[in-house]
Scaffold this active site. Structure first.
Site: not given
Ligand SMILES: NC(=O)c1ccc[n+]([C@@H]2O[C@H](COP(=O)([O-])OP(=O)(O)OC[C@H]3O[C@@H](n4cnc5c(N)ncnc54)[C@H](OP(=O)(O)O)[C@@H]3O)[C@@H](O)[C@H]2O)c1
Length: 290
Positions: A175, A244, A13, A8
């Site tokens: 959180k 988000s 990630g 991910g």
């Molecule tokens: N972003 C922030 O600022 C932040 C801060 C703190 C906590 N969080 C938490 O961290 C977690 C991740 O959030 P995020 O913002 O990083 O989400 P995101 O940007 O949507 O990233 C999720 C990633 O997972 C990939 N993915 C989904 N299904 C998959 C699979 N089966 N195999 C491989 N890759 C897959 C997506 O692929 P695609 O590229 O195809 O979409 C995307 O690259 C969440 O729980 C969020 O609440 C986020």
């Protein structure tokens, strides 16, 4: 050499994978749904770049020392085939996501002592596959046990403040208290500044009060004035900030509603604690988005 596979590579990630890949003693691969050539991250200290191996098919992967999963909570099931390929007898799994249910989806695959739940505070946004802006160095908190300490060591060369806590449960529920209030923004489709509207702030406090009651019943050490602290945080943040859940709803994507509010309802029911406000926002957001 320590081998790491990150499932991910989105905002969180991709940022984490790029930082880990700066250490030549770590072998970093990413397991992606949408492929890219390189990770290019705008960090608070300048741009960093990384070219980890990019797998798009679990048949390309084999067991590693560490799996880090950073998909959204609603993409847990779709990552199962990656875990089939990556988890061997000595593999440890770090779960980088929001919510308080980091371990539960994986306990049928790994014992708890090989799973590291992580509370991530790294504000980051993705503009395209592999293209990410990391707004702050941020932090990651994990439990103070053997696996948690080994996880911390992976990040020693990075500016991200990765550390252990003796009370992970409280970290995770704190959180959650912040996140559960954000359902109001997703419901009314207005950014963080709406918390300056006192009647709206009171709805947010009510959501957090329920979260505090359930978290305390679960054993988290949550202050009774946490609802006011949460509102103060919302009011101190830029008025145009979009959480988000709100962003996912606007984009027509699935939402982490169960992980952020549904869990308060489910866990509350187990403790006999009424959670009408969280029950209502879950129902209304699902109905509005459905
Ligand atoms: N972003 C922030 O600022 C932040 C801060 C703190 C906590 N969080 C938490 O961290 C977690 C991740 O959030 P995020 O913002 O990083 O989400 P995101 O940007 O949507 O990233 C999720 C990633 O997972 C990939 N993915 C989904 N299904 C998959 C699979 N089966 N195999 C491989 N890759 C897959 C997506 O692929 P695609 O590229 O195809 O979409 C995307 O690259 C969440 O729980 C969020 O609440 C986020």
């Amino acid at each position: 050499m320590t081998s790491i596979a990150l499932i991910g590579p989105g905002a969180v990630g991709g940022t984490v994978a790029a930082w880990l890949a700066q250490n030549p003693d770590l072998s970093v691969a990413v397991c992606a749904r949408t492929p890219f050539d390189s990770l290019e991250i705008e960090t608070p200290g300048g741009a960093i770049s990384a070219t980890p191996k990019v797998f798009t098919d679990p048949r390309q992967a084999s067991p590693v020392d560490w799996v880090l999963i950073a998909t959204k909570t609603y993409d847990t099931a779709s990552a199962e085939s990656w875990l089939d390929a990556l988890v061997g007898p000595g593999t440890r799994l770090a779960v980088l996501r929001n919510g308080v249910e980091h371990l539960e989806p994986f306990l049928d695959r790994l014992p708890a002592e090989r799973i590291v739940p992580a509370v991530v505070d790294i504000p980051a946004e993705r503009s395209a596959p592999g293209r990410i802006t990391q707004r702050r160095d941020g932090s990651i908190r994990v439990p103070d046990d053997a696996a948690g300490r080994d996880f911390v060591a992976l990040f020693a060369h990075t500016p991200i403040a990765v550390s252990t806590t003796p009370d992970f449960k409280t970290e995770a529920w704190k959180k959650l208290a912040l996140n559960c209030a954000g359902a109001v923004n997703a419901l009314v489709l207005k950014p963080g500044g709406v918390a300056h509207d006192e009647p709206v702030a009171e709805v947010m406090r009510t959501l957090v009060r329920e979260c505090v009651a359930v978290g305390q019943a679960e054993g988290a050490d949550l202050a009774d004035d946490l609802p006011d602290t949460v509102i103060a945080n919302y009011r101190a943040a830029p008025a145009d900030s979009i959480n988000s859940l709100h962003a996912d709803r606007m984009a027509g994507r699935p939402m982490e509603l169960d992980a952020r509010n549904g869990v308060i309802v489910r866990r509350g029911a187990q403790h006999g604690i009424a959670t009408p406000a969280n029950t209502m926002v879950v129902a209304l957001i699902n109905a509005a988005a459905g």
